[in-house]
Design a protein around this motif. Structure first.
Motif, PDB file in Angstrom:
ATOM      1  N   GLU A  83      -9.659   2.842   0.548  1.00 21.91           N
ATOM      2  CA  GLU A  83      -8.606   1.739   0.432  1.00 21.91           C
ATOM      3  C   GLU A  83      -9.506   0.351   1.001  1.00 21.91           C
ATOM      4  N   LEU A 260      -4.875   0.506 -10.664  1.00 19.74           N
ATOM      5  CA  LEU A 260      -4.358   1.249  -9.716  1.00 19.74           C
ATOM      6  C   LEU A 260      -4.086   0.675  -8.398  1.00 19.74           C
ATOM      7  N   ASP A 261      -5.216   0.129  -7.876  1.00 19.29           N
ATOM      8  CA  ASP A 261      -5.370  -0.399  -6.767  1.00 19.29           C
ATOM      9  C   ASP A 261      -4.201  -1.593  -6.531  1.00 19.29           C
ATOM     10  N   TYR A 264      -0.721   0.290  -6.540  1.00 16.15           N
ATOM     11  CA  TYR A 264      -0.437   1.044  -5.113  1.00 16.15           C
ATOM     12  C   TYR A 264      -0.078   0.013  -4.052  1.00 16.15           C
ATOM     13  N   THR A 267       3.270   0.340  -2.818  1.00 18.69           N
ATOM     14  CA  THR A 267       3.994   1.692  -2.501  1.00 18.69           C
ATOM     15  C   THR A 267       3.429   1.994  -1.147  1.00 18.69           C
ATOM     16  N   TYR A 269       1.929   4.798  -0.379  1.00 17.28           N
ATOM     17  CA  TYR A 269       1.064   5.818  -0.718  1.00 17.28           C
ATOM     18  C   TYR A 269      -0.389   5.302  -0.860  1.00 17.28           C
ATOM     19  N   TRP A 270      -1.277   6.253  -0.536  1.00 16.89           N
ATOM     20  CA  TRP A 270      -2.955   5.933  -0.963  1.00 16.89           C
ATOM     21  C   TRP A 270      -3.197   6.468  -2.243  1.00 16.89           C
ATOM     22  N   ASN A 271      -4.094   5.568  -3.017  1.00 13.05           N
ATOM     23  CA  ASN A 271      -4.635   5.777  -4.146  1.00 13.05           C
ATOM     24  C   ASN A 271      -5.881   6.531  -3.910  1.00 13.05           C
ATOM     25  N   SER A 274      -9.432   5.221  -6.668  1.00 10.37           N
ATOM     26  CA  SER A 274      -9.444   3.743  -6.327  1.00 10.37           C
ATOM     27  C   SER A 274     -10.810   3.150  -6.749  1.00 10.37           C
TER      28      SER A 274
END
Length: 329
Positions: A83, A260-261, A264, A267, A269-271, A274
């Motif tokens: 992240e 996607l980064d 996310y 949200t 949640y973790w991606n 990434s």
């Protein structure tokens, strides 16, 4: 270690590497103290004769109680995701500082940190103990920052500090093997970049040996033969023919994961997919051979993936593992 009167604390004990460290300590006759942040994950440790304690790296008061009578710390607890730096710093950097402060106040003598090969960024030549760090993603930047701060804190307090910079660590319970067990893995790039690997059993042996020896310093270790991801997949398919690898061009993977980064961020949640993950998997990060024996002082149990991959697949047969990053409870 079984004869020591002092206690050894393991953080991140319900994680992939931390669990293996806790298990090996138990097998050596040591009753370790294991920090558990999320109580529901404590069931993973039920088979071990260990002292489980509730704690959170972000809550210094919980750490003071946990460090009582502790002589050695093996620190593996943190948010191990690709992240952005700002998202990781509270756990990796600030949490580690909190733990070191508590260890110093409690009079601990040894602090072992699970570092990362990724702090080297991209390297054309095999990494040695003299190679300078050059982090390129948020995760590696946070790991290097934490390592540097802990080193100084330990030196000022007279604590023995060791950081073992671990390469890609694999085993039956790793995220990579979790995906491969499902029969399909999506992989960015051509897969022909060299990377260093290490079976989780040997990673745990190295961390425990560092705690036992009480040595100080920062070291990088790996198995005896860095290889490409394609090599790893070929060996895996030999024992697990159903594996299918879907390759995505690096440019396409970066474009997709960049989107996607952004999504996310909105949200909790973790991606997993990434930009940082793509950059990491496609980096060239080989390590010189024989670092394990040179640094740890013992031979690796799994000197190459030729021995380690089938052992990891054996571990997949009768044991179901829910990785901490996939457990939202």
């Amino acid at each position: 270690m079984a004869g020591n009167t002092g206690k050894i604390l393991v953080t991140g004990a319900t994680g992939f590497i931390g669990y293996e460290v806790a298990k090996q300590l138990y097998q050596k006759g040591c009753r370790p103290r294991l920090m558990v942040r999320r109580p529901l994950r404590g069931f993973l440790l039920k088979s071990l004769d260990a002292e489980l304690m509730q704690g959170d790296l972000g809550q210094p008061k919980s750490l003071k109680r946990m460090l009582e009578s502790v002589d050695m710390v093996i620190h593996l607890g943190a948010r191990a995701t690709f992240e952005p730096y700002k998202a990781l710093r509270p756990s990796i950097v600030e949490g580690s500082i909190n733990l070191m402060r508590a260890a110093i106040e409690a009079g601990a003598k040894t602090f072992v940190y699970g570092g990362s090969l990724l702090v080297y960024g991209e390297q054309a030549k095999p990494i040695s103990q003299q190679t300078a760090a050059a982090p390129t993603i948020g995760y590696s930047r946070a790991k290097l920052e934490a390592e540097s701060i802990l080193l100084k804190m330990a030196a000022d307090a007279g604590i023995r500090f060791t950081s073992i910079r671990l390469p890609h660590t694999y085993g039956g319970n790793s995220l990579l093997f979790n995906q491969m067990q499902r029969g399909t893995i999506v992989f960015p790039g051509k897969g022909n970049n060299l990377f260093a690997h290490l079976h989780v059993v040997d990673a745990a042996r190295a961390l425990i040996k560092a705690a036992e020896n009480g040595t100080s310093g920062i070291s990088v270790i790996a198995d005896n033969a860095s290889c490409t991801w394609n090599d790893l997949f070929v060996v895996t398919r030999h024992y697990y023919p159903r594996l299918r690898v879907i390759r995505v061009p690096k440019w396409g993977a970066l474009a997709g994961t960049g989107t996607l980064d952004v999504l996310y961020r909105f949200t909790p949640y973790w991606n997993r997919f990434s930009v940082g993950a793509v950059k990491s998997w496609t980096s060239n990060l080989p390590v010189e051979p024989n670092t394990f024996k040179d640094i740890v002082g013992i031979e690796p149990m799994y000197p190459t993936i030729e021995q380690g991959i089938p052992a990891a697949l054996d571990d997949c047969i009768s044991y179901y593992w829910c990785h901490s990053l996939e457990d939202n409870h």
